[in-house]
Design a protein around this motif. Structure first.
Motif, mmCIF file in Angstrom:
data_model
loop_
_atom_site.group_PDB
_atom_site.id
_atom_site.type_symbol
_atom_site.label_atom_id
_atom_site.label_comp_id
_atom_site.label_asym_id
_atom_site.label_seq_id
_atom_site.Cartn_x
_atom_site.Cartn_y
_atom_site.Cartn_z
ATOM 1 N N PHE A 1 0.810 -1.208 0.000
ATOM 2 C CA PHE A 1 0.000 0.000 0.000
ATOM 3 C C PHE A 1 0.848 1.265 0.000
ATOM 4 O O PHE A 1 0.337 2.342 -0.296
ATOM 5 N N LYS A 2 2.112 1.169 0.326
ATOM 6 C CA LYS A 2 2.972 2.348 0.321
ATOM 7 C C LYS A 2 3.270 2.810 -1.093
ATOM 8 O O LYS A 2 3.668 3.942 -1.301
ATOM 9 N N LYS A 3 3.071 1.935 -2.076
ATOM 10 C CA LYS A 3 3.353 2.275 -3.463
ATOM 11 C C LYS A 3 2.205 3.021 -4.136
ATOM 12 O O LYS A 3 2.345 3.494 -5.250
ATOM 13 N N LEU A 4 1.057 3.138 -3.487
ATOM 14 C CA LEU A 4 -0.089 3.804 -4.087
ATOM 15 C C LEU A 4 0.081 5.318 -4.046
ATOM 16 O O LEU A 4 0.600 5.870 -3.089
ATOM 17 N N SER A 5 -0.410 5.961 -5.091
ATOM 18 C CA SER A 5 -0.340 7.422 -5.156
ATOM 19 C C SER A 5 -1.752 7.994 -5.217
ATOM 20 O O SER A 5 -2.741 7.263 -5.258
ATOM 21 N N ALA A 6 -1.859 9.312 -5.247
ATOM 22 C CA ALA A 6 -3.168 9.967 -5.293
ATOM 23 C C ALA A 6 -3.884 9.672 -6.606
ATOM 24 O O ALA A 6 -5.115 9.623 -6.652
ATOM 25 N N GLU A 7 -3.153 9.475 -7.667
ATOM 26 C CA GLU A 7 -3.760 9.178 -8.963
ATOM 27 C C GLU A 7 -4.450 7.819 -8.972
ATOM 28 O O GLU A 7 -5.361 7.578 -9.764
ATOM 29 N N ASP A 8 -4.035 6.916 -8.110
ATOM 30 C CA ASP A 8 -4.657 5.600 -8.047
ATOM 31 C C ASP A 8 -6.083 5.664 -7.508
ATOM 32 O O ASP A 8 -6.886 4.766 -7.745
ATOM 33 N N PHE A 9 -6.418 6.720 -6.801
ATOM 34 C CA PHE A 9 -7.738 6.872 -6.212
ATOM 35 C C PHE A 9 -8.600 7.888 -6.948
ATOM 36 O O PHE A 9 -9.651 8.286 -6.454
ATOM 37 N N ALA A 10 -8.203 8.290 -8.127
ATOM 38 C CA ALA A 10 -8.942 9.302 -8.883
ATOM 39 C C ALA A 10 -10.334 8.818 -9.260
ATOM 40 O O ALA A 10 -11.289 9.595 -9.278
ATOM 41 N N ALA A 11 -10.503 7.539 -9.550
ATOM 42 C CA ALA A 11 -11.819 7.011 -9.922
ATOM 43 C C ALA A 11 -12.783 7.033 -8.742
ATOM 44 O O ALA A 11 -13.996 7.111 -8.929
ATOM 45 N N LEU A 12 -12.279 6.980 -7.533
ATOM 46 C CA LEU A 12 -13.141 6.977 -6.357
ATOM 47 C C LEU A 12 -13.592 8.377 -5.960
ATOM 48 O O LEU A 12 -14.591 8.529 -5.258
#
Length: 66
Positions: free
Chosen positions: A2-13
């Motif tokens: 989960f440390k590899k996730l960025s803000a762009e990964d949650f754009a769909a949400l």
């Protein structure tokens, strides 16, 4: 992982939340309705499927609803 996730990964949400489709009022109404739907599903599983089922973990499935 989960440390590899960025803000762009949650754009769909963020889209439905910002548009108001997932406002706290709407989510509260759905959660209130889900209480009754959960009891309906439990009743169907208990009275219809549990007695006639040969599935070995049917007790565990019924306990998940609680």
């Amino acid at each position: 992982m989960f440390k590899k996730l960025s803000a762009e990964d949650f754009a769909a949400l963020r889209g439905p939340f910002e548009s108001g489709r997932q406002s706290p009022g709407n989510l509260g109404g759905i959660l209130f309705l889900s209480v009754f739907l959960q009891s309906l599903v439990y009743g169907l599983e208990y009275f219809v499927a549990a007695d006639a089922s040969i599935y070995p973990n049917k007790e565990r499935i019924l306990m998940i609803h609680f």
